[in-house]
Design an enzyme around this catalytic site. Structure first.
Site, short mmCIF file in Angstrom:
data_model
loop_
_atom_site.label_atom_id
_atom_site.label_comp_id
_atom_site.label_asym_id
_atom_site.label_seq_id
_atom_site.Cartn_x
_atom_site.Cartn_y
_atom_site.Cartn_z
N TRP A 31 0.90 -1.16 0.00
CA TRP A 31 0.00 0.00 0.00
C TRP A 31 0.93 1.20 0.00
O TRP A 31 1.62 1.46 0.99
CB TRP A 31 -0.89 -0.02 1.24
CG TRP A 31 -1.96 1.03 1.21
CD1 TRP A 31 -3.21 0.90 0.69
CD2 TRP A 31 -1.88 2.36 1.74
NE1 TRP A 31 -3.90 2.08 0.86
CE2 TRP A 31 -3.12 2.99 1.50
CE3 TRP A 31 -0.88 3.09 2.39
CZ2 TRP A 31 -3.38 4.29 1.88
CZ3 TRP A 31 -1.13 4.40 2.76
CH2 TRP A 31 -2.38 4.99 2.51
N GLU A 47 -22.16 5.58 9.55
CA GLU A 47 -21.56 4.31 9.15
C GLU A 47 -22.14 3.83 7.81
O GLU A 47 -21.41 3.32 6.96
CB GLU A 47 -21.78 3.27 10.27
CG GLU A 47 -21.30 1.87 9.96
CD GLU A 47 -19.81 1.75 9.66
OE1 GLU A 47 -19.05 2.71 9.87
OE2 GLU A 47 -19.42 0.68 9.17
N HIS A 65 -29.70 22.69 8.83
CA HIS A 65 -28.57 23.61 9.04
C HIS A 65 -27.58 23.53 7.89
O HIS A 65 -26.42 23.93 8.04
CB HIS A 65 -27.88 23.27 10.37
CG HIS A 65 -28.79 23.46 11.54
ND1 HIS A 65 -29.03 24.69 12.10
CD2 HIS A 65 -29.56 22.58 12.20
CE1 HIS A 65 -29.90 24.56 13.09
NE2 HIS A 65 -30.24 23.29 13.17
N LYS A 73 -6.87 -2.57 4.93
CA LYS A 73 -7.66 -2.94 6.10
C LYS A 73 -7.09 -2.36 7.38
O LYS A 73 -7.83 -2.01 8.29
CB LYS A 73 -7.67 -4.47 6.18
CG LYS A 73 -8.48 -5.01 7.33
CD LYS A 73 -9.86 -5.40 6.87
CE LYS A 73 -10.77 -5.72 8.01
NZ LYS A 73 -12.07 -5.10 7.84
C1 F6R Z 1 -14.16 1.04 7.34
C2 F6R Z 1 -13.02 0.57 8.10
C3 F6R Z 1 -12.13 1.57 8.71
C4 F6R Z 1 -11.63 1.05 10.06
C5 F6R Z 1 -10.60 2.01 10.66
C6 F6R Z 1 -10.13 1.54 12.01
O1 F6R Z 1 -14.93 -0.01 6.83
O2 F6R Z 1 -12.80 -0.61 8.19
O3 F6R Z 1 -12.74 2.80 8.84
O4 F6R Z 1 -12.72 0.94 10.90
O5 F6R Z 1 -9.51 2.07 9.80
O6 F6R Z 1 -9.59 0.27 11.94
P1 F6R Z 1 -9.44 -0.63 13.22
O7 F6R Z 1 -10.80 -1.00 13.67
O8 F6R Z 1 -8.65 -1.82 12.76
O9 F6R Z 1 -8.71 0.20 14.23
#
Ligand code: F6R
Length: 614
Positions: free
Chosen positions: A75, A487, A510, A609
């Site tokens: 990445w 969300e 607003h 992720k």
């Molecule tokens: C969205 C998503 C991200 C994570 C964020 C925090 O679908 O997965 O917004 O929620 O990067 O990641 P964690 O939970 O691993 O700290």
């Protein structure tokens, strides 16, 4: 971000690494590469794009009879995604290859020094600097060379390193970025998480910052500060099968459908409700490690998270405040850590994270600990950095979440925070005993209720087909519907690339209402409850401006059918049930719209992720 996998001592090591890279692709997928030692020096094959592009380039070489190999899926941070910037990076003299996850903050001055010494760089990355630093120190002892370089590096890293003339040796180290070492009979591995390791061995060591793992086929030594240190292996309970799609078209869909089981198990395994109606429920915690007395004196709760996990904290705040009467505040960890927050030992910090590796959340946890706060982690990945650094851990036990967009971890976080709220309420006596029993009873039946929600899948797919060409979307809700709206919008934009915003419906007038016209679909979370009438008012206002309304409504609500364009019905429940029940249709809507638009839902562009860099 970025995935590393390396093995020494298994036959067809390149194949093992390639399989591992597929399972780490959720960490980044803009280029990939492998290296293995050969008679004429190091072999390196790299490709721009996904691991499948690398596999095509490798062809039969993936099955070569070699026992040592390492690979990387990237990445991009420094340097655009392309073959030249893909890992592994090899030193200019060809002797040292490095795969790296993280960012070396001081790479620029070091690079300038190396260039002044005549080193010619071939990439734009910070990693190539490290390969050349190690090569400069290397006199036949790779461990010593790596140990000499590590103290000179600022920033974060998880590395795996090989030398052309030591084919049966891999050296790995980490600071700030995760690295697990798999210990097997006659082989050893290193990887960014346990997933590539568990098909081969369940025995894993999670490296600590600045530790160095020295692995050969027959030995695994862990060192720190130039000396061997003792280590203990963790047995990973996840099975390799848990990381398969099980016949679902995508991991995201599989993970959405796993929610009834995940949540049912969370409560069944951790709650006992004695049959006598006078008896209190028992909460079974492993690893909470914080004495009950501490919770009696908590003055404030701060919940730290990013992204989806932050939305779970927003939902959690309402539940915690109502149940414990402790003022509670969700905070973006990235803002909190740089804000000089006001903390003292009576503040309980709850870090909420699926991966347990989010860089900002980790640093915010460290800050809170330095201020003397107790830190409780609500985490999915066992052995992750935040789980290890917190005073106590509530594991979500969702199994691996592979779809990059978080689904089952989100609802598990809400459930986990609720679970903690109930237990704290019980300890503090802030919840009536009968009420506590009723709520626990409710939770034990969660699986069946969520299965009922999943039955709306077909209807949601039809609604998705109708709105798939929208360019923008608004999501509105009130109370806990507000974070759910945020969300829902996040999920949609992540997987379908439709621009979407989530708002508290009270904010509509607003500003956001200026966007509403016949091209603006608005998803309104309008379950019957205390703010229902207000939401109906908002829906009327949208309709008056020709907006299209998809309502998430309580089963049996006939009134809403006359005003909304489309209705997704869910059975109205108590507070937490509503939050979880409403999350599932929002996830399904995002999923089906993305599929209808031909998007790669499990690997959306530009995302990874686990965000282990700032
Ligand atoms: C969205 C998503 C991200 C994570 C964020 C925090 O679908 O997965 O917004 O929620 O990067 O990641 P964690 O939970 O691993 O700290």
């Amino acid at each position: 971000m970025c995935g590393i996998v390396a093995v020494v001592g298994l036959p067809r090591a390149i194949r093992v690494v390639m399989d591992g890279l597929y399972s780490l692709e959720y960490r980044g997928y803009d280029s990939a590469g492998v290296a293995w030692p050969g008679r004429g020096g190091l072999n390196v094959v790299r490709a721009a794009g996904r691991v499948s592009e690398l596999a095509a380039l490798l062809g039969d070489r993936a099955d070569a009879e070699v026992e040592t190999a390492m690979g990387h899926t990237r990445w991009a941070t420094h340097g655009v995604p392309c073959e030249r910037n893909a890992h592994p990076h090899v030193s200019a003299d060809g002797r040292i290859a490095v795969v790296h996850n993280g960012i070396i903050d001081n790479y620029a001055p070091i690079k300038a020094d190396l260039e002044a010494e005549g080193v010619v760089f071939r990439s734009d990355t910070d990693t190539e600097v490290v390969a050349n630093m190690i090569a400069r120190e290397y006199r036949g002892d790779l461990v010593r060379a790596v140990e000499a370089v590590i103290p000179k590096l600022d920033g974060t890293f998880a590395f795996c390193i090989m030398a052309s003339d030591q084919p049966g040796l891999l050296v790995a180290s980490r600071r700030g970025s995760p690295l697990a070492v798999g210990v097997g009979p006659g082989f050893n591995m290193a990887a960014s998480d346990a997933m590539p390791i568990i098909p081969h061995t369940r025995r894993v060591v999670f490296l600590e910052d600045d530790q160095v793992a020295v692995i050969t086929s027959g030995a695994c030594e862990i060192r720190k500060g130039g000396r061997s240190v003792d280590y203990a292996c963790t047995e990973i309970a996840w099975s390799p099968e848990a990381a398969q799609k099980d016949g679902y078209a995508h991991y995201m869909l599989k993970e959405i459908f796993e929610q009834p089981t995940v949540l049912e198990n969370m409560f069944r395994n951790r709650l006992r409700l004695p049959p006598s109606s006078d008896a209190d429920p028992e909460f079974l915690f492993e690893g909470l490690n914080i004495p009950d007395d501490y919770f009696r004196g908590v003055s404030r709760i701060v919940m730290l998270a990013q992204g989806t996990a932050y939305h779970a904290c927003m939902v959690g705040r309402n539940m915690i405040e109502r149940t414990t009467k402790i003022p509670s505040y969700p905070e973006y960890a990235a803002d909190f850590r740089y804000r000089d927050p006001i903390l003292d030992p009576s503040v309980l910090v709850i870090a909420v994270t699926q991966s347990g590796e989010t860089m900002d959340t980790l640093h915010a946890v460290r800050l809170a600990k330095e201020a003397g706060c107790k830190v409780l982690a609500v985490v999915n990945v066992v052995g992750s950095s935040i789980a290890r650094e917190a005073d106590g851990v509530f594991y979500l036990n969702c199994g691996p979440e592979i779809g990059v967009a978080s689904t089952k971890a989100f609802t598990a976080m809400i459930a986990g925070l609720y679970f903690l709220a109930l237990r704290m309420g019980q300890i503090r006596g802030s919840i009536d005993r009968g009420e506590l029993r009723r709520r626990v009873l409710d939770l034990l039946g969660i699986g069946a209720r969520l299965n009922g929600i999943l039955a709306t899948d077909g209807a949601i797919r039809r609604i998705a087909a109708k709105y798939k060409n929208a360019s923008n979307f608004l999501f509105l809700g009130r109370g806990t519907g507000w974070p759910l709206a945020m969300e829902g919008a996040l999920k949609l934009k992540e997987v379908s690339y439709i621009h979407a915003e989530g708002y508290d419906a009270a904010e509509m007038k607003h500003g956001p209402i200026a966007l509403v016209d016949e091209n603006m679909p608005v998803l309104a979370i309008a379950l019957q409850g205390s703010r229902y009438e207000k939401l109906i008012g908002n829906i009327q206002e949208i309709k008056a401006r020709k907006g299209k309304v998809i309502a998430l409504a309580s089963l049996g609500d006939k009134r809403i059918r006359d005003i909304a364009d489309d209705v997704i019905y869910v059975r109205a429940e108590s507070g937490i049930m509503n939050s979880i029940c409403c999350s599932i249709p929002l996830q399904l809507l995002a999923y089906h719209i993305a599929v209808a638009r031909g998007c790669d839902v499990d690997k959306p562009k530009n995302l990874a992720k686990s965000v282990t860099v700032e």
